[in-house]
Write a protein that holds these residues in place. Structure first.
Motif, PDB file in Angstrom:
ATOM      1  N   LEU A  14      -5.340   1.464   4.759  1.00  0.00           N
ATOM      2  CA  LEU A  14      -5.252   1.151   6.180  1.00  0.00           C
ATOM      3  C   LEU A  14      -4.130   1.968   6.810  1.00  0.00           C
ATOM      4  O   LEU A  14      -3.079   2.149   6.203  1.00  0.00           O
ATOM      5  N   LYS A  15      -4.359   2.417   8.020  1.00  0.00           N
ATOM      6  CA  LYS A  15      -3.412   3.303   8.697  1.00  0.00           C
ATOM      7  C   LYS A  15      -2.040   2.638   8.875  1.00  0.00           C
ATOM      8  O   LYS A  15      -1.002   3.258   8.636  1.00  0.00           O
ATOM      9  N   GLN A  16      -2.031   1.381   9.307  1.00  0.00           N
ATOM     10  CA  GLN A  16      -0.760   0.729   9.646  1.00  0.00           C
ATOM     11  C   GLN A  16      -0.172  -0.083   8.501  1.00  0.00           C
ATOM     12  O   GLN A  16       0.965  -0.549   8.586  1.00  0.00           O
ATOM     13  N   VAL A  17      -0.952  -0.318   7.438  1.00  0.00           N
ATOM     14  CA  VAL A  17      -0.544  -1.270   6.406  1.00  0.00           C
ATOM     15  C   VAL A  17      -0.456  -0.557   5.060  1.00  0.00           C
ATOM     16  O   VAL A  17      -1.476  -0.180   4.483  1.00  0.00           O
ATOM     17  N   PRO A  18       0.744  -0.368   4.542  1.00  0.00           N
ATOM     18  CA  PRO A  18       0.859   0.289   3.232  1.00  0.00           C
ATOM     19  C   PRO A  18       0.432  -0.627   2.103  1.00  0.00           C
ATOM     20  O   PRO A  18       0.520  -1.854   2.197  1.00  0.00           O
ATOM     21  N   ALA A  19      -0.042  -0.033   1.026  1.00  0.00           N
ATOM     22  CA  ALA A  19      -0.337  -0.797  -0.179  1.00  0.00           C
ATOM     23  C   ALA A  19       0.964  -1.335  -0.757  1.00  0.00           C
ATOM     24  O   ALA A  19       2.047  -0.789  -0.511  1.00  0.00           O
ATOM     25  N   VAL A  20       0.875  -2.415  -1.519  1.00  0.00           N
ATOM     26  CA  VAL A  20       2.063  -2.988  -2.149  1.00  0.00           C
ATOM     27  C   VAL A  20       2.062  -2.624  -3.632  1.00  0.00           C
ATOM     28  O   VAL A  20       1.010  -2.386  -4.228  1.00  0.00           O
ATOM     29  N   GLU A  21       3.247  -2.565  -4.203  1.00  0.00           N
ATOM     30  CA  GLU A  21       3.355  -2.151  -5.601  1.00  0.00           C
ATOM     31  C   GLU A  21       2.761  -3.186  -6.542  1.00  0.00           C
ATOM     32  O   GLU A  21       2.104  -2.843  -7.530  1.00  0.00           O
TER      33      GLU A  21
END
Length: 399
Positions: A60-67
Protein backbone atom coordinates in the motif's frame (compact mmCIF):
# COMPACT_ATOMS: atom_id res chain seq x y z
CA UNK A 1 -14.05 -29.31 21.76
CA UNK A 2 -11.83 -27.24 19.48
CA UNK A 3 -8.71 -25.24 20.07
CA UNK A 4 -10.68 -22.02 19.62
CA UNK A 5 -13.94 -21.73 21.51
CA UNK A 6 -15.22 -18.84 19.39
CA UNK A 7 -14.50 -17.87 15.79
CA UNK A 8 -15.29 -14.39 14.46
CA UNK A 9 -15.41 -14.39 10.65
CA UNK A 10 -15.78 -10.84 9.32
CA UNK A 11 -16.36 -10.16 5.62
CA UNK A 12 -15.29 -6.73 4.39
CA UNK A 13 -17.73 -6.91 1.51
CA UNK A 14 -15.89 -6.33 -1.81
CA UNK A 15 -12.38 -5.59 -0.44
CA UNK A 16 -10.49 -7.42 -3.19
CA UNK A 17 -6.69 -7.34 -3.38
CA UNK A 18 -5.91 -7.79 -7.05
CA UNK A 19 -7.25 -9.39 -10.20
CA UNK A 20 -7.72 -13.15 -10.34
CA UNK A 21 -5.71 -15.02 -12.99
CA UNK A 22 -8.96 -15.44 -14.96
CA UNK A 23 -10.11 -11.83 -14.53
CA UNK A 24 -9.96 -11.18 -18.28
CA UNK A 25 -12.82 -13.65 -18.80
CA UNK A 26 -14.97 -11.44 -16.55
CA UNK A 27 -13.82 -8.16 -18.12
CA UNK A 28 -11.80 -7.25 -15.03
CA UNK A 29 -8.19 -7.21 -16.18
CA UNK A 30 -6.07 -5.10 -13.83
CA UNK A 31 -8.72 -4.64 -11.15
CA UNK A 32 -7.34 -4.07 -7.64
CA UNK A 33 -9.82 -2.67 -5.14
CA UNK A 34 -7.52 -2.09 -2.18
CA UNK A 35 -4.46 -1.18 -4.22
CA UNK A 36 -6.25 1.41 -6.33
CA UNK A 37 -7.91 2.93 -3.28
CA UNK A 38 -4.46 3.34 -1.75
CA UNK A 39 -3.18 4.87 -5.00
CA UNK A 40 -6.05 7.39 -5.03
CA UNK A 41 -6.62 8.61 -1.48
CA UNK A 42 -4.50 11.18 0.34
CA UNK A 43 -4.43 9.18 3.58
CA UNK A 44 -5.15 5.66 4.76
CA UNK A 45 -4.84 5.54 8.53
CA UNK A 46 -5.23 1.85 9.42
CA UNK A 47 -2.87 1.05 12.30
CA UNK A 48 -4.71 -2.09 13.37
CA UNK A 49 -4.87 -3.63 9.90
CA UNK A 50 -1.23 -2.62 9.49
CA UNK A 51 -0.04 -4.43 12.61
CA UNK A 52 -2.01 -7.52 11.63
CA UNK A 53 -0.12 -7.58 8.33
CA UNK A 54 -2.40 -6.24 5.59
CA UNK A 55 0.37 -4.21 3.97
CA UNK A 56 2.64 -7.27 4.08
CA UNK A 57 0.04 -9.17 2.10
CA UNK A 58 -0.68 -6.36 -0.38
CA UNK A 59 1.65 -3.34 -0.76
CA UNK A 60 0.00 0.00 0.00
CA UNK A 61 1.25 3.46 -0.90
CA UNK A 62 0.67 5.06 2.52
CA UNK A 63 1.07 2.01 4.78
CA UNK A 64 4.45 0.30 5.19
CA UNK A 65 4.70 -3.39 5.90
CA UNK A 66 5.64 -4.33 9.46
CA UNK A 67 8.61 -6.47 10.38
CA UNK A 68 6.62 -8.83 12.58
CA UNK A 69 2.91 -8.96 11.65
CA UNK A 70 0.61 -10.21 14.39
CA UNK A 71 -1.59 -12.35 12.14
CA UNK A 72 -1.29 -15.16 9.61
CA UNK A 73 -2.08 -13.76 6.18
CA UNK A 74 -2.86 -15.35 2.82
CA UNK A 75 -4.39 -14.50 -0.54
CA UNK A 76 -7.49 -16.58 -1.40
CA UNK A 77 -8.65 -17.41 -4.92
CA UNK A 78 -12.27 -17.95 -5.88
CA UNK A 79 -13.03 -21.33 -7.42
CA UNK A 80 -16.68 -20.64 -8.23
CA UNK A 81 -17.80 -19.20 -11.54
CA UNK A 82 -18.83 -15.73 -10.50
CA UNK A 83 -18.02 -12.56 -8.60
CA UNK A 84 -21.12 -11.81 -6.57
CA UNK A 85 -22.01 -11.77 -2.89
CA UNK A 86 -23.87 -15.08 -2.72
CA UNK A 87 -21.29 -16.98 -4.76
CA UNK A 88 -18.44 -15.72 -2.57
CA UNK A 89 -20.12 -16.36 0.76
CA UNK A 90 -21.47 -19.75 -0.25
CA UNK A 91 -17.97 -20.79 -1.31
CA UNK A 92 -16.59 -19.73 2.07
CA UNK A 93 -18.95 -22.28 3.60
CA UNK A 94 -18.15 -25.06 1.12
CA UNK A 95 -20.32 -24.62 -1.98
CA UNK A 96 -18.78 -24.31 -5.43
CA UNK A 97 -21.12 -22.44 -7.79
CA UNK A 98 -20.54 -23.53 -11.37
CA UNK A 99 -23.43 -21.67 -13.02
CA UNK A 100 -23.21 -17.94 -12.20
CA UNK A 101 -26.14 -15.80 -11.17
CA UNK A 102 -27.48 -13.45 -13.83
CA UNK A 103 -27.09 -9.68 -13.71
CA UNK A 104 -29.14 -7.27 -15.81
CA UNK A 105 -27.31 -4.03 -15.19
CA UNK A 106 -26.90 -2.72 -18.73
CA UNK A 107 -30.28 -3.40 -20.37
CA UNK A 108 -32.71 -4.30 -17.59
CA UNK A 109 -34.63 -7.56 -17.43
CA UNK A 110 -35.45 -9.31 -20.73
CA UNK A 111 -38.84 -8.69 -22.38
CA UNK A 112 -39.97 -12.29 -21.89
CA UNK A 113 -39.42 -12.09 -18.14
CA UNK A 114 -41.18 -8.73 -17.86
CA UNK A 115 -44.12 -10.00 -19.93
CA UNK A 116 -44.48 -13.06 -17.71
CA UNK A 117 -44.26 -10.91 -14.57
CA UNK A 118 -46.95 -8.53 -15.87
CA UNK A 119 -49.26 -11.38 -16.84
CA UNK A 120 -48.99 -13.23 -13.53
CA UNK A 121 -49.14 -10.16 -11.25
CA UNK A 122 -51.70 -8.12 -13.20
CA UNK A 123 -49.52 -5.01 -13.00
CA UNK A 124 -47.73 -3.20 -15.79
CA UNK A 125 -44.00 -2.88 -15.10
CA UNK A 126 -42.33 0.53 -15.21
CA UNK A 127 -38.65 1.28 -14.72
CA UNK A 128 -36.87 -1.95 -15.63
CA UNK A 129 -33.35 -0.57 -15.45
CA UNK A 130 -30.39 -0.34 -13.13
CA UNK A 131 -31.00 2.49 -10.70
CA UNK A 132 -30.61 3.86 -7.20
CA UNK A 133 -33.65 2.98 -5.12
CA UNK A 134 -34.20 6.52 -3.89
CA UNK A 135 -33.70 8.04 -7.35
CA UNK A 136 -36.17 5.72 -9.07
CA UNK A 137 -38.83 6.52 -6.47
CA UNK A 138 -38.52 10.21 -7.24
CA UNK A 139 -38.69 9.41 -10.94
CA UNK A 140 -41.61 6.96 -10.97
CA UNK A 141 -43.31 6.98 -7.55
CA UNK A 142 -46.06 9.40 -8.55
CA UNK A 143 -46.83 7.35 -11.66
CA UNK A 144 -46.98 4.14 -9.64
CA UNK A 145 -49.43 5.74 -7.19
CA UNK A 146 -51.63 7.15 -9.96
CA UNK A 147 -51.76 4.05 -12.17
CA UNK A 148 -51.13 0.99 -9.99
CA UNK A 149 -48.15 0.10 -12.18
CA UNK A 150 -45.22 -1.69 -10.53
CA UNK A 151 -41.71 -0.22 -10.28
CA UNK A 152 -39.09 -2.84 -11.06
CA UNK A 153 -35.36 -2.15 -11.09
CA UNK A 154 -32.00 -3.83 -10.61
CA UNK A 155 -28.43 -2.96 -9.65
CA UNK A 156 -24.95 -4.26 -10.32
CA UNK A 157 -25.82 -7.29 -8.18
CA UNK A 158 -27.97 -10.23 -9.23
CA UNK A 159 -31.16 -8.76 -7.82
CA UNK A 160 -34.70 -7.78 -8.85
CA UNK A 161 -36.18 -5.04 -6.67
CA UNK A 162 -39.90 -4.23 -6.72
CA UNK A 163 -41.34 -1.06 -5.18
CA UNK A 164 -44.84 -0.54 -3.87
CA UNK A 165 -46.43 2.33 -1.97
CA UNK A 166 -47.81 0.92 1.28
CA UNK A 167 -50.86 3.22 1.17
CA UNK A 168 -51.90 2.63 -2.44
CA UNK A 169 -50.24 -0.53 -3.73
CA UNK A 170 -50.72 -2.46 -0.44
CA UNK A 171 -47.97 -4.32 1.34
CA UNK A 172 -49.58 -7.74 0.96
CA UNK A 173 -49.94 -7.17 -2.77
CA UNK A 174 -46.29 -6.16 -3.03
CA UNK A 175 -45.23 -9.35 -1.26
CA UNK A 176 -47.49 -11.41 -3.54
CA UNK A 177 -45.88 -9.89 -6.62
CA UNK A 178 -42.40 -10.53 -5.23
CA UNK A 179 -43.28 -14.18 -4.57
CA UNK A 180 -44.34 -14.50 -8.22
CA UNK A 181 -41.11 -12.83 -9.33
CA UNK A 182 -39.09 -15.20 -7.14
CA UNK A 183 -40.72 -18.22 -8.77
CA UNK A 184 -40.17 -16.85 -12.29
CA UNK A 185 -36.52 -16.03 -11.69
CA UNK A 186 -35.69 -19.55 -10.59
CA UNK A 187 -35.42 -20.44 -14.29
CA UNK A 188 -31.82 -20.86 -15.47
CA UNK A 189 -32.10 -18.16 -18.14
CA UNK A 190 -33.35 -15.64 -15.57
CA UNK A 191 -31.49 -16.92 -12.50
CA UNK A 192 -31.51 -14.01 -10.04
CA UNK A 193 -29.89 -14.26 -6.64
CA UNK A 194 -32.48 -12.21 -4.75
CA UNK A 195 -35.87 -10.59 -5.21
CA UNK A 196 -36.42 -7.69 -2.81
CA UNK A 197 -39.71 -6.06 -1.84
CA UNK A 198 -39.05 -2.33 -1.42
CA UNK A 199 -42.13 -0.72 0.20
CA UNK A 200 -42.27 3.04 0.64
CA UNK A 201 -44.58 5.80 1.84
CA UNK A 202 -45.21 9.36 0.67
CA UNK A 203 -47.41 11.07 -1.90
CA UNK A 204 -45.11 13.08 -4.13
CA UNK A 205 -41.58 13.43 -5.44
CA UNK A 206 -39.12 14.52 -2.77
CA UNK A 207 -41.20 13.03 0.06
CA UNK A 208 -40.92 9.32 -0.67
CA UNK A 209 -39.31 7.27 2.11
CA UNK A 210 -38.59 3.54 2.06
CA UNK A 211 -39.95 1.70 5.09
CA UNK A 212 -38.59 -1.07 7.31
CA UNK A 213 -41.02 -3.59 5.78
CA UNK A 214 -38.44 -4.62 3.18
CA UNK A 215 -38.45 -8.36 2.56
CA UNK A 216 -35.77 -10.38 0.78
CA UNK A 217 -36.65 -13.49 -1.23
CA UNK A 218 -33.28 -15.19 -1.54
CA UNK A 219 -32.25 -18.49 -3.01
CA UNK A 220 -31.43 -21.17 -0.51
CA UNK A 221 -27.86 -22.47 -0.82
CA UNK A 222 -27.61 -25.23 -3.40
CA UNK A 223 -26.31 -27.67 -0.77
CA UNK A 224 -25.56 -28.03 2.90
CA UNK A 225 -22.82 -25.76 4.22
CA UNK A 226 -20.42 -25.51 7.12
CA UNK A 227 -23.14 -23.52 8.89
CA UNK A 228 -25.53 -26.48 8.74
CA UNK A 229 -22.81 -28.80 10.04
CA UNK A 230 -21.96 -26.53 12.96
CA UNK A 231 -25.59 -25.91 13.93
CA UNK A 232 -26.47 -29.60 13.71
CA UNK A 233 -23.53 -30.36 16.00
CA UNK A 234 -24.92 -27.98 18.61
CA UNK A 235 -22.66 -24.98 18.06
CA UNK A 236 -23.81 -21.38 17.88
CA UNK A 237 -23.95 -19.82 14.42
CA UNK A 238 -24.60 -16.12 14.95
CA UNK A 239 -25.01 -13.83 11.95
CA UNK A 240 -24.51 -10.07 11.74
CA UNK A 241 -25.59 -8.00 8.73
CA UNK A 242 -26.78 -9.57 5.49
CA UNK A 243 -25.50 -13.10 6.25
CA UNK A 244 -29.10 -14.09 7.09
CA UNK A 245 -30.28 -13.07 3.62
CA UNK A 246 -27.30 -14.58 1.81
CA UNK A 247 -27.97 -18.01 3.32
CA UNK A 248 -31.76 -17.58 3.56
CA UNK A 249 -31.45 -18.33 7.31
CA UNK A 250 -30.00 -21.81 6.65
CA UNK A 251 -27.65 -23.04 9.39
CA UNK A 252 -28.06 -20.02 11.67
CA UNK A 253 -29.01 -20.00 15.34
CA UNK A 254 -29.30 -16.21 15.68
CA UNK A 255 -29.40 -13.23 13.31
CA UNK A 256 -28.73 -9.52 13.82
CA UNK A 257 -29.61 -6.87 11.23
CA UNK A 258 -27.17 -3.99 10.88
CA UNK A 259 -27.86 -0.36 10.03
CA UNK A 260 -24.33 0.22 8.73
CA UNK A 261 -20.90 -1.38 8.69
CA UNK A 262 -19.92 0.56 11.81
CA UNK A 263 -23.07 -0.71 13.49
CA UNK A 264 -22.22 -4.23 12.35
CA UNK A 265 -18.84 -3.98 14.06
CA UNK A 266 -20.48 -2.62 17.21
CA UNK A 267 -22.83 -5.61 17.20
CA UNK A 268 -19.88 -7.96 16.73
CA UNK A 269 -18.03 -6.33 19.63
CA UNK A 270 -21.13 -6.74 21.81
CA UNK A 271 -21.37 -10.41 20.83
CA UNK A 272 -17.70 -10.83 21.77
CA UNK A 273 -18.71 -9.78 25.28
CA UNK A 274 -21.11 -12.71 25.54
CA UNK A 275 -20.49 -16.36 26.36
CA UNK A 276 -21.01 -18.74 23.42
CA UNK A 277 -19.25 -21.59 21.68
CA UNK A 278 -19.21 -21.45 17.92
CA UNK A 279 -19.14 -18.96 15.04
CA UNK A 280 -20.04 -15.28 14.70
CA UNK A 281 -20.30 -14.54 10.96
CA UNK A 282 -20.40 -10.83 10.06
CA UNK A 283 -20.90 -9.07 6.73
CA UNK A 284 -20.02 -5.37 6.43
CA UNK A 285 -21.84 -4.26 3.30
CA UNK A 286 -21.16 -0.50 3.17
CA UNK A 287 -17.76 -0.98 1.48
CA UNK A 288 -19.60 -2.49 -1.46
CA UNK A 289 -23.01 -0.79 -1.50
CA UNK A 290 -22.04 2.78 -0.62
CA UNK A 291 -18.60 3.11 -2.19
CA UNK A 292 -17.65 0.31 -4.58
CA UNK A 293 -20.76 0.34 -6.76
CA UNK A 294 -20.83 4.14 -6.67
CA UNK A 295 -17.17 4.27 -7.76
CA UNK A 296 -16.09 6.44 -4.84
CA UNK A 297 -12.53 5.54 -3.76
CA UNK A 298 -12.38 8.42 -1.26
CA UNK A 299 -15.49 7.23 0.57
CA UNK A 300 -14.25 3.64 0.39
CA UNK A 301 -10.93 4.62 1.96
CA UNK A 302 -12.69 6.48 4.76
CA UNK A 303 -14.89 3.41 5.37
CA UNK A 304 -11.76 1.28 5.76
CA UNK A 305 -10.45 3.79 8.31
CA UNK A 306 -13.74 3.66 10.26
CA UNK A 307 -13.55 -0.12 10.23
CA UNK A 308 -9.98 -0.02 11.55
CA UNK A 309 -11.08 1.98 14.59
CA UNK A 310 -13.73 -0.61 15.44
CA UNK A 311 -11.27 -3.41 14.68
CA UNK A 312 -9.03 -2.01 17.42
CA UNK A 313 -11.95 -2.18 19.86
CA UNK A 314 -12.64 -5.79 18.90
CA UNK A 315 -8.98 -6.78 19.25
CA UNK A 316 -9.03 -5.40 22.79
CA UNK A 317 -11.85 -7.73 23.88
CA UNK A 318 -10.75 -10.94 22.15
CA UNK A 319 -10.04 -13.83 24.50
CA UNK A 320 -7.08 -16.18 24.25
CA UNK A 321 -9.29 -18.93 22.87
CA UNK A 322 -10.88 -16.69 20.20
CA UNK A 323 -9.95 -16.75 16.50
CA UNK A 324 -10.59 -13.69 14.33
CA UNK A 325 -10.60 -14.04 10.53
CA UNK A 326 -10.94 -11.06 8.19
CA UNK A 327 -11.72 -11.66 4.52
CA UNK A 328 -13.80 -10.49 1.52
CA UNK A 329 -16.22 -12.08 -0.93
CA UNK A 330 -15.14 -10.45 -4.24
CA UNK A 331 -13.76 -7.14 -5.46
CA UNK A 332 -15.48 -3.86 -6.39
CA UNK A 333 -12.71 -1.60 -7.63
CA UNK A 334 -14.02 1.98 -7.22
CA UNK A 335 -11.58 3.20 -9.88
CA UNK A 336 -12.77 0.68 -12.49
CA UNK A 337 -15.23 1.16 -15.34
CA UNK A 338 -18.95 0.57 -14.81
CA UNK A 339 -20.52 -0.23 -11.44
CA UNK A 340 -20.09 -4.01 -11.29
CA UNK A 341 -18.14 -6.23 -8.94
CA UNK A 342 -14.63 -7.19 -10.03
CA UNK A 343 -13.14 -10.69 -10.15
CA UNK A 344 -10.35 -10.49 -7.55
CA UNK A 345 -8.42 -12.44 -4.99
CA UNK A 346 -9.30 -11.64 -1.39
CA UNK A 347 -7.35 -11.38 1.87
CA UNK A 348 -7.42 -13.86 4.69
CA UNK A 349 -6.08 -12.39 7.92
CA UNK A 350 -6.28 -14.77 10.89
CA UNK A 351 -5.38 -13.74 14.44
CA UNK A 352 -5.74 -15.06 17.96
CA UNK A 353 -4.11 -13.73 21.16
CA UNK A 354 -2.84 -17.28 21.69
CA UNK A 355 -1.53 -17.81 18.14
CA UNK A 356 2.23 -18.30 17.85
CA UNK A 357 2.37 -18.43 14.04
CA UNK A 358 2.34 -15.22 12.00
CA UNK A 359 3.30 -13.71 8.67
CA UNK A 360 2.49 -14.66 5.09
CA UNK A 361 1.47 -18.30 4.85
CA UNK A 362 3.12 -20.41 2.21
CA UNK A 363 0.68 -21.22 -0.57
CA UNK A 364 -0.69 -24.69 -0.93
CA UNK A 365 -3.72 -26.12 -2.72
CA UNK A 366 -6.10 -24.98 0.03
CA UNK A 367 -5.48 -21.35 -0.82
CA UNK A 368 -6.99 -21.73 -4.26
CA UNK A 369 -10.54 -21.35 -2.95
CA UNK A 370 -12.49 -19.45 -0.33
CA UNK A 371 -13.76 -22.72 1.17
CA UNK A 372 -10.58 -22.96 3.23
CA UNK A 373 -12.52 -20.83 5.74
CA UNK A 374 -15.47 -23.15 6.35
CA UNK A 375 -13.24 -26.22 6.34
CA UNK A 376 -10.89 -24.67 8.91
CA UNK A 377 -13.72 -23.55 11.18
CA UNK A 378 -15.48 -26.92 11.14
CA UNK A 379 -12.24 -28.81 11.82
CA UNK A 380 -11.60 -26.51 14.76
CA UNK A 381 -14.87 -27.67 16.33
CA UNK A 382 -14.36 -31.31 15.39
CA UNK A 383 -17.21 -31.26 12.86
CA UNK A 384 -17.17 -32.83 9.40
CA UNK A 385 -17.99 -30.71 6.37
CA UNK A 386 -21.18 -31.81 4.54
CA UNK A 387 -20.88 -34.40 1.81
CA UNK A 388 -20.25 -32.83 -1.60
CA UNK A 389 -18.76 -29.62 -0.20
CA UNK A 390 -15.33 -28.27 -1.08
CA UNK A 391 -12.54 -26.92 1.09
CA UNK A 392 -9.35 -28.00 2.81
CA UNK A 393 -8.62 -26.95 6.38
CA UNK A 394 -5.48 -25.01 7.26
CA UNK A 395 -6.11 -25.13 11.00
CA UNK A 396 -2.66 -26.62 11.51
CA UNK A 397 -1.13 -23.37 10.23
CA UNK A 398 -3.12 -21.18 12.63
CA UNK A 399 -1.59 -22.36 15.89
Amino acid sequence: MGKYQRVFLIVLDSLGIGAMPDAKRFGDTGADTLGHISDTVAHLNIPNLQKLGLANLHPLKQVPAVEHPMACCARLFEKSNGKDTMTGHWEMMGIETKKPFKTFTEHGFPPDLIAALEEKTGHKVIGNKSASGTVILDELGEEEIATGHMIVYTSADSVMQICGNEETFDLKELYRCCEIARELTLKDEWRVGRVIARPYVGKKRGEFVRTSNRHDYALKPTGLTALNALKDAGYSCISVGKIYDIFDSEGLTESNKSQSSVHGMEQTIDIAGRVFNGLCFTNLVDFDALWGHRRNPIGYGEEIERFDVKLGELLNVLRKDDLLILTADHGNDPTYTGTDHTRETVPMIAYSPSMKASGILKERDAFHNFAVLGATITENFGVNMPEGSIGESILDLLQ
